[in-house]
Design an enzyme around this catalytic site. Structure first.
Site, PDB file in Angstrom:
ATOM      1  N   ASP A  15     -64.884  11.215  24.803  1.00 62.58           N
ATOM      2  CA  ASP A  15     -63.673  11.695  24.127  1.00 62.58           C
ATOM      3  C   ASP A  15     -62.505  11.813  25.095  1.00 62.58           C
ATOM      4  O   ASP A  15     -62.634  12.382  26.181  1.00 62.58           O
ATOM      5  CB  ASP A  15     -63.930  13.068  23.504  1.00 62.58           C
ATOM      6  CG  ASP A  15     -64.802  12.985  22.271  1.00 62.58           C
ATOM      7  OD1 ASP A  15     -64.934  11.890  21.711  1.00 62.58           O
ATOM      8  OD2 ASP A  15     -65.362  14.027  21.870  1.00 62.58           O
ATOM      9  N   HIS A  61     -59.193  20.637   9.911  1.00 62.73           N
ATOM     10  CA  HIS A  61     -58.599  21.936  10.219  1.00 62.73           C
ATOM     11  C   HIS A  61     -58.244  22.703   8.944  1.00 62.73           C
ATOM     12  O   HIS A  61     -57.240  23.406   8.899  1.00 62.73           O
ATOM     13  CB  HIS A  61     -57.359  21.762  11.091  1.00 62.73           C
ATOM     14  CG  HIS A  61     -57.694  21.300  12.473  1.00 62.73           C
ATOM     15  ND1 HIS A  61     -57.723  19.967  12.828  1.00 62.73           N
ATOM     16  CD2 HIS A  61     -58.054  21.997  13.588  1.00 62.73           C
ATOM     17  CE1 HIS A  61     -58.068  19.867  14.102  1.00 62.73           C
ATOM     18  NE2 HIS A  61     -58.268  21.076  14.577  1.00 62.73           N
ATOM     19  N   SER A  70     -69.240  17.343  16.919  1.00 59.83           N
ATOM     20  CA  SER A  70     -69.720  18.702  16.699  1.00 59.83           C
ATOM     21  C   SER A  70     -69.956  18.972  15.216  1.00 59.83           C
ATOM     22  O   SER A  70     -69.284  18.424  14.344  1.00 59.83           O
ATOM     23  CB  SER A  70     -68.725  19.720  17.252  1.00 59.83           C
ATOM     24  OG  SER A  70     -67.470  19.593  16.614  1.00 59.83           O
ATOM     25  N   HIS A  73     -62.501   9.017  21.373  1.00 63.17           N
ATOM     26  CA  HIS A  73     -61.795   9.707  20.285  1.00 63.17           C
ATOM     27  C   HIS A  73     -60.500  10.292  20.812  1.00 63.17           C
ATOM     28  O   HIS A  73     -60.449  10.834  21.919  1.00 63.17           O
ATOM     29  CB  HIS A  73     -62.658  10.826  19.703  1.00 63.17           C
ATOM     30  CG  HIS A  73     -61.935  11.657  18.679  1.00 63.17           C
ATOM     31  ND1 HIS A  73     -61.569  11.156  17.445  1.00 63.17           N
ATOM     32  CD2 HIS A  73     -61.482  12.932  18.713  1.00 63.17           C
ATOM     33  CE1 HIS A  73     -60.927  12.093  16.766  1.00 63.17           C
ATOM     34  NE2 HIS A  73     -60.859  13.180  17.505  1.00 63.17           N
TER      35      HIS A  73
END
Length: 778
Positions: free
Chosen positions: A618, A713, A452, A660
């Protein structure tokens, strides 16, 4: 006295995610600290009043958090790592959670990890020999207890238990060899005693100490620490004259062989058990409780799923407890905190298209309060007192079981027809690698991203307008293609090797696929907290799952048409769709997982047919799904690995399969990860300070690996020197010709300026190591 009702915690975000919007506005600087704190207080007060109005007897406080309740405990007990100690207040708190790079301060965040087998991410504190626990002045538990008291509501404050606090923590990287964090228990208990005594002095009668580690396989040392901790705590509280009663809460599994330990803990007045996930331990629990004088809190309403409770079955369980112990010693409760449930069904009942049949099967947090109260009244006053509620519940349970929407014979037949040959690639990895190297022609240390790219306010608005019908299909697709073209060009300009299309069309990595699968439903407002301000709206898997049409092929092939570089097809794997959904409870999870796997397999095959040479499936949730008891591991891992293989092995050798994984501890399942046999595995490693990488080093991972070189993050931009250090550490685990350079995770939550800056640094890092390798080869 008689039977009472309680919950272990309530969702924090608010009916319309008010807390999310409030904290994110604070981070952007559009809301002041005073406004943030005032708004948070309003949310807490509203939630306490809801519980009081529904008739809950024991209402929790301190279950609210601006980011994470485990991080809150670290702050409450002064467990602040040295790099944050120059900061204070909310600046310190959010720096620990999110990192900080401003005003001359540059500190990375603390790591993040999954809370047991949930999709909730907590922030584990780092402990060292230098850690000195100290109770915060005017601590959060005391503040929030007094807030509720001012409203006329006497709450039961929640605190994570002292042993679980230590077991959830990590050992600091610079701790001396042999340091055991459990040796800190005496000093930690001293601070707990101070806090509990202070709460008692303010009027608290009960304290809830969450000790979920009592449901896992404890070592003899850990069991001894439990006994020592509660012996010390009881002694210290007695010395202060405190009369506060302690409820020790366990959940997510049964007590099993820790049953006698739990009921023998000194100074404990009640034990909570999860009878949704731990029903197998109920007989042992009743036997142990009968020998003691403690109260028993029975978690009979599922705090982790959205299905209505079978009230008749729950009443029977509670009645068994009452018959064994007496009504005055039984508490009716949720199985765990309702943190893991959406707020209320109220929003689902509004709008033009209300699926009343689907909604009638479900129960969110507010409705679960009502279920708990009905169960309590049925046992306390008799079934006739609540006969209308019981009749309506029985009707709903029966209707769901017999609904034609649930069972699909074609899907069931296809699952039965799966053969072992469908679970292996055509050739082993070394042979596939040779073929893929020729087809893809990638450089050493190839770069890619996890999938993303930033989901801007514009993108979210476009999707919302399309769902409302205010944008036509062709206009919607045109706008998304513009965004995809921008993302592809951006990656080419940065010189990234394997591209992604950015997922502009996707709201969430699970929700997007669930919307296109039969047997899966969705709510309008069924949000739950994943971490911090991040909320997800899980799909509701109610029936047999199948894929009626291709889900990603059109967008991926469009992106591939814009570039000569390899374009990754991006899919979410069957285990993650399973674990991050609310799953039907009328068949084994294995069957549901393999139904999803067949749907994903169809998509993988179609992507390959469309010319896509790299496909990522994923599976960040594979570790999350691992049962908490080791005796159940082998069974789960067998069908979990089979589900992934079923989804991924329908392609030719030249198609490179990626996966992932992130934010879990993988040490115990490395054999299973190797058995997945994906060509390239990317993992989160930067946020956890390469802790996850150590598991791959110890087990000598045989295929290609992409440990993340920067944490996504945080707004902080990791410099190239930091990334280079990480690559050097990676090379102690894996040879450079099998290493990829990539972020920890997807970039959905990041802004474009920081994304561009950090990806430039990432590409420069990879090129620097290519140059070193070329010089050595010369």
């Amino acid at each position: 006295m008689s039977i009472t009702s309680s919950i272990l915690g309530f969702p924090r975000m608010g009916a319309n995610r008010e807390l999310k919007h409030l904290t994110e506005a604070f981070w952007k600087g559009t809301v002041t600290e005073a406004e943030l704190l005032s708004g948070a207080k309003e949310i807490r007060e509203k939630h306490w009043k809801i519980q009081e109005a529904k008739g809950i007897d024991a209402i929790p406080s301190n279950d609210f958090s601006l980011y994470d309740h485990i991080l809150d405990a670290a702050v409450t007990f002064g467990a602040i790592p040295p790099r944050y100690q120059s900061l204070s207040g909310l600046k310190q708190y959010f720096a620990m959670a999110r990192g900080l790079q401003a005003d001359g301060v540059d500190v990375a965040s603390l790591p993040m990890s999954k809370y047991f087998d949930t999709n909730y991410h907590y922030v584990p504190v780092s402990l060292n020999t230098t850690t000195e626990f100290k109770l915060a002045t005017n601590s959060k538990p005391v503040q929030e207890f007094n807030e509720a008291k001012a409203l006329g509501i006497k709450t039961r404050p929640y605190i994570v238990g002292p042993v679980s606090f230590l077991l959830l923590a990590r050992v600091s990287k610079d701790a001396p060899v042999g340091f055991n964090k459990l040796n800190l228990i005496d000093s930690l208990v001293d601070v707990y005693a101070q806090l509990i005594a202070e709460l008692g002095a303010n009027g608290a009668e009960w304290i809830q100490l969450d000790e979920p580690h009592l449901v896992v396989d404890l070592t003899p040392v850990e069991q001894a620490v439990y006994t020592r901790a509660y012996t010390l705590l009881a002694s210290k509280l007695k010395a202060t004259g405190s009369t506060v009663k302690l409820l020790v809460a366990t959940y997510f599994e049964g007590l099993g062989n820790n049953t006698e330990l739990a009921f023998a803990l000194p100074g404990v007045s009640a034990i909570h058990v999860d009878l949704v996930r731990g029903i197998d331990s109920f007989d042992g629990v009743l036997a142990a409780a009968s020998k003691s004088n403690v109260k028993l809190s029975v978690g009979v309403v599922n705090g982790r799923n959205v299905w209505k409770a079978d009230l008749d079955a729950a009443i029977k369980l509670v009645t068994r407890a009452v018959d064994a112990l007496g009504a005055e010693r039984v508490i009716v409760a949720s199985s765990c905190s309702l943190l893991h449930s959406p707020h209320s069904l109220e929003a689902e009942l509004t709008g033009a298209k209300v699926d009343t049949e689907f909604i009638d099967w479900m129960s969110f947090a507010v409705q679960k309060l009502e279920e708990i109260v009905v169960i309590t009244k049925a046992v306390k006053l008799g079934r006739d007192f609540v006969k209308e509620a019981l009749f309506a519940n029985a009707k709903s349970i029966l209707a769901r079981a017999h609904s034609a929407r649930i069972h699909n014979p074609a899907v069931q037949a296809r699952l039965k027809a799966v053969q072992p040959s469908m679970l292996t690639r055509k050739s082993p990895y070394p042979a596939r690698r040779t073929v893929q190297n020729k087809l893809l022609n990638l450089p050493r240390y190839p770069t890619t991203t996890i999938g993303s790219f930033p989901q801007t306010a514009t993108l979210r608005r476009i999707r919302a307008q399309f769902k409302k019908g205010s944008i036509a299909q062709d206009e919607y697709e045109r706008l998304l293609k513009e965004e995809i073209a921008h993302v592809v060009k951006f990656q080419e300009e940065l010189d990234i090797d394997v591209l992604v299309h950015g997922e502009a069309e996707r709201n969430d990595m699970v929700e997007y696929f669930g919307e296109q699968l039969d047997g899966v439903g969705f709510t309008k407002n069924g949000w739950v907290q994943s971490y911090g301000s991040r909320c997800v709206k899980p799909p509701v898997i109610y029936g047999d799952v199948s894929r009626p049409a291709a889900m990603t092929v059109a967008w991926t092939t469009y992106a591939q048409s814009l570039t000569s570089r390899p374009m990754k097809g991006m899919l979410t794997g069957p285990l993650t769709i399973l674990c991050w959904s609310f799953v039907r409870d009328d068949q084994p999870r294995e069957f549901t997982a393999k139904q999803i796997a067949l749907a994903v397999r169809d998509e993988v095959v179609d992507l390959e047919k469309a010319g896509i040479k790299v496909i990522q499936i994923d599976e960040p949730a594979i570790r999350e799904g691992l049962p908490l008891r080791r005796t159940k591991w082998d069974s789960y891992l067998k069908w979990a690995v089979d589900a992934f293989l079923l989804s991924s092995t329908g392609v030719n050798d030249g198609t490179q399969i990626h996966s992932h994984m992130c934010y879990s501890d993988f040490e115990d399942i490395m054999d299973a990860i190797i058995q997945l046999d994906c060509d390239v595995l990317s993992i989160e490693s930067a946020k956890s300070d390469l802790k996850l990488l150590q598991a791959f080093q110890a087990r000598e991972y045989p295929n290609e690996l992409g440990p993340g070189v920067f944490d996504i993050h945080t707004q902080r931009v990791a410099p190239t020197d930091e990334m280079k250090t990480r690559v050097v550490e990676m090379e102690t685990c894996l040879s450079g010709d099998r290493l990829w350079v990539n972020p920890d995770c997807g970039l959905k939550t990041r802004a474009w300026p920081e994304t561009e800056a950090v990806l430039k640094n990432m590409v420069q890092t990879a090129k620097a190591f290519r140059a070193i390798a070329a010089a050595h080869a010369a």
